[in-house]
Motif scaffolding. Structure first.
Motif, PDB file in Angstrom:
ATOM      1  N   GLY A   7       0.782  -1.229   0.000  1.00 38.53           N
ATOM      2  CA  GLY A   7       0.000   0.000   0.000  1.00 38.53           C
ATOM      3  C   GLY A   7       0.813   1.277   0.000  1.00 38.53           C
ATOM      4  O   GLY A   7       0.252   2.368  -0.085  1.00 38.53           O
ATOM      5  N   GLY A   8       2.127   1.156   0.110  1.00 40.23           N
ATOM      6  CA  GLY A   8       2.957   2.349   0.076  1.00 40.23           C
ATOM      7  C   GLY A   8       2.981   2.969  -1.302  1.00 40.23           C
ATOM      8  O   GLY A   8       2.465   2.413  -2.276  1.00 40.23           O
ATOM      9  N   GLY A   9       3.571   4.152  -1.368  1.00 37.92           N
ATOM     10  CA  GLY A   9       3.673   4.837  -2.648  1.00 37.92           C
ATOM     11  C   GLY A   9       4.081   6.275  -2.462  1.00 37.92           C
ATOM     12  O   GLY A   9       4.513   6.691  -1.391  1.00 37.92           O
ATOM     13  N   LEU A  10       3.934   7.022  -3.549  1.00 38.52           N
ATOM     14  CA  LEU A  10       4.267   8.442  -3.567  1.00 38.52           C
ATOM     15  C   LEU A  10       2.971   9.246  -3.498  1.00 38.52           C
ATOM     16  O   LEU A  10       2.044   9.006  -4.279  1.00 38.52           O
ATOM     17  N   VAL A  11       2.933  10.190  -2.575  1.00 40.60           N
ATOM     18  CA  VAL A  11       1.739  11.006  -2.413  1.00 40.60           C
ATOM     19  C   VAL A  11       2.158  12.435  -2.096  1.00 40.60           C
ATOM     20  O   VAL A  11       3.226  12.665  -1.518  1.00 40.60           O
ATOM     21  N   ALA A  39      12.893   6.259   8.736  1.00 46.96           N
ATOM     22  CA  ALA A  39      13.276   7.253   7.738  1.00 46.96           C
ATOM     23  C   ALA A  39      14.774   7.149   7.478  1.00 46.96           C
ATOM     24  O   ALA A  39      15.532   6.653   8.315  1.00 46.96           O
ATOM     25  N   PRO A  40      15.227   7.629   6.326  1.00 48.68           N
ATOM     26  CA  PRO A  40      16.666   7.562   6.007  1.00 48.68           C
ATOM     27  C   PRO A  40      17.517   8.228   7.082  1.00 48.68           C
ATOM     28  O   PRO A  40      17.243   9.355   7.499  1.00 48.68           O
ATOM     29  N   GLY A  41      18.519   7.508   7.557  1.00 47.64           N
ATOM     30  CA  GLY A  41      19.428   8.056   8.556  1.00 47.64           C
ATOM     31  C   GLY A  41      18.884   8.104   9.963  1.00 47.64           C
ATOM     32  O   GLY A  41      19.532   8.648  10.866  1.00 47.64           O
ATOM     33  N   LYS A  42      17.690   7.545  10.162  1.00 51.43           N
ATOM     34  CA  LYS A  42      17.085   7.577  11.493  1.00 51.43           C
ATOM     35  C   LYS A  42      16.809   6.168  11.987  1.00 51.43           C
ATOM     36  O   LYS A  42      16.749   5.225  11.211  1.00 51.43           O
ATOM     37  N   GLU A  43      16.592   6.042  13.278  1.00 49.53           N
ATOM     38  CA  GLU A  43      16.243   4.754  13.850  1.00 49.53           C
ATOM     39  C   GLU A  43      14.771   4.444  13.586  1.00 49.53           C
ATOM     40  O   GLU A  43      13.952   5.342  13.384  1.00 49.53           O
ATOM     41  N   ARG A  44      14.464   3.172  13.623  1.00 46.94           N
ATOM     42  CA  ARG A  44      13.077   2.769  13.473  1.00 46.94           C
ATOM     43  C   ARG A  44      12.274   3.258  14.669  1.00 46.94           C
ATOM     44  O   ARG A  44      12.736   3.174  15.808  1.00 46.94           O
ATOM     45  N   GLU A  45      11.075   3.754  14.408  1.00 48.50           N
ATOM     46  CA  GLU A  45      10.255   4.296  15.475  1.00 48.50           C
ATOM     47  C   GLU A  45       8.844   3.722  15.432  1.00 48.50           C
ATOM     48  O   GLU A  45       8.334   3.355  14.378  1.00 48.50           O
ATOM     49  N   PHE A  46       8.231   3.684  16.585  1.00 49.34           N
ATOM     50  CA  PHE A  46       6.867   3.210  16.732  1.00 49.34           C
ATOM     51  C   PHE A  46       5.888   4.190  16.102  1.00 49.34           C
ATOM     52  O   PHE A  46       6.040   5.409  16.230  1.00 49.34           O
ATOM     53  N   VAL A  47       4.872   3.655  15.438  1.00 47.21           N
ATOM     54  CA  VAL A  47       3.816   4.489  14.850  1.00 47.21           C
ATOM     55  C   VAL A  47       2.476   4.229  15.535  1.00 47.21           C
ATOM     56  O   VAL A  47       1.835   5.148  16.032  1.00 47.21           O
ATOM     57  N   ALA A  48       2.044   2.972  15.541  1.00 44.73           N
ATOM     58  CA  ALA A  48       0.740   2.635  16.103  1.00 44.73           C
ATOM     59  C   ALA A  48       0.703   1.141  16.380  1.00 44.73           C
ATOM     60  O   ALA A  48       1.476   0.370  15.808  1.00 44.73           O
ATOM     61  N   ASN A  86       2.542  14.457   5.576  1.00 44.19           N
ATOM     62  CA  ASN A  86       3.514  15.519   5.352  1.00 44.19           C
ATOM     63  C   ASN A  86       4.878  14.888   5.070  1.00 44.19           C
ATOM     64  O   ASN A  86       5.063  13.677   5.298  1.00 44.19           O
ATOM     65  N   PRO A  87       5.821  15.646   4.542  1.00 41.41           N
ATOM     66  CA  PRO A  87       7.120  15.057   4.162  1.00 41.41           C
ATOM     67  C   PRO A  87       7.825  14.341   5.312  1.00 41.41           C
ATOM     68  O   PRO A  87       8.607  13.410   5.055  1.00 41.41           O
ATOM     69  N   GLU A  88       7.552  14.738   6.545  1.00 37.34           N
ATOM     70  CA  GLU A  88       8.180  14.076   7.692  1.00 37.34           C
ATOM     71  C   GLU A  88       7.670  12.643   7.890  1.00 37.34           C
ATOM     72  O   GLU A  88       8.259  11.877   8.658  1.00 37.34           O
ATOM     73  N   THR A 120       6.454   7.761   0.459  1.00 31.94           N
ATOM     74  CA  THR A 120       7.159   8.993   0.152  1.00 31.94           C
ATOM     75  C   THR A 120       6.139  10.111  -0.010  1.00 31.94           C
ATOM     76  O   THR A 120       5.214   9.993  -0.817  1.00 31.94           O
ATOM     77  N   VAL A 121       6.327  11.171   0.761  1.00 31.43           N
ATOM     78  CA  VAL A 121       5.417  12.305   0.723  1.00 31.43           C
ATOM     79  C   VAL A 121       6.174  13.502   0.166  1.00 31.43           C
ATOM     80  O   VAL A 121       7.178  13.942   0.737  1.00 31.43           O
ATOM     81  N   SER A 122       5.694  14.015  -0.946  1.00 32.39           N
ATOM     82  CA  SER A 122       6.353  15.159  -1.583  1.00 32.39           C
ATOM     83  C   SER A 122       5.715  16.464  -1.108  1.00 32.39           C
ATOM     84  O   SER A 122       4.520  16.520  -0.827  1.00 32.39           O
ATOM     85  N   SER A 123       6.543  17.488  -1.050  1.00 33.26           N
ATOM     86  CA  SER A 123       6.045  18.786  -0.566  1.00 33.26           C
ATOM     87  C   SER A 123       5.494  19.628  -1.706  1.00 33.26           C
ATOM     88  O   SER A 123       5.619  19.291  -2.867  1.00 33.26           O
TER      89      SER A 123
END
Length: 123
Positions: A7-11, A39-48, A86-88, A120-123
């Motif tokens: 289900g991922g993609g560019l939005v 995210a690139p260069g970051k540690e894996r983080e919890f979402v839900a 959002n891009p973040e 991937t979220v584009s601004s």
């Protein structure tokens, strides 16, 4: 249990996506399920995360009120509805299964990880 995320993609910023995580095996309903992201260069983080019954659904503060986790035990699938992106939010999103939600949300005692799907979220 094997997990397959999709289900991922560019939005564009402000848009929405729905991720799915399909599980094989007949013990899906025994597990708490969660979504994490890296995210690139970051540690894996919890979402839900969500309990087996769906009655408890903790969220990371960064996604609260924008993302919704749900599950359909009859379909062996957990979902992550993402809105107001959002891009973040750009990251690889992983689903995970664990026996206990309190440890699952910490990324601990995870029994199974999915392979990840790129958002991937584009601004």
């Amino acid at each position: 249990v094997q997990l397959q995320a999709s289900g991922g993609g560019l939005v564009q910023a402000g848009g929405s996506l729905r991720l799915s995580c399909a599980a094989s095996g007949r013990t899906f309903s025994n597990y708490a399920m969660g979504w994490f992201r890296q995210a690139p260069g970051k540690e894996r983080e919890f979402v839900a995360a969500i309990t087996w019954s769906g009655d408890t659904t903790p969220y990371a503060d960064s996604v609260k009120d924008r993302f919704t986790i749900s599950r359909d035990n009859a379909k062996n699938t957990v979902y992550l509805q993402m809105t107001s992106l959002n891009p973040e939010d750009t990251a690889v999103y992983y689903c995970a299964a664990g026996r206990w939600l309190p440890t699952l949300r910490l990324g601990a005692l995870v029994d199974h990880w999915g392979q990840g799907t790129q958002v991937t979220v584009s601004s």
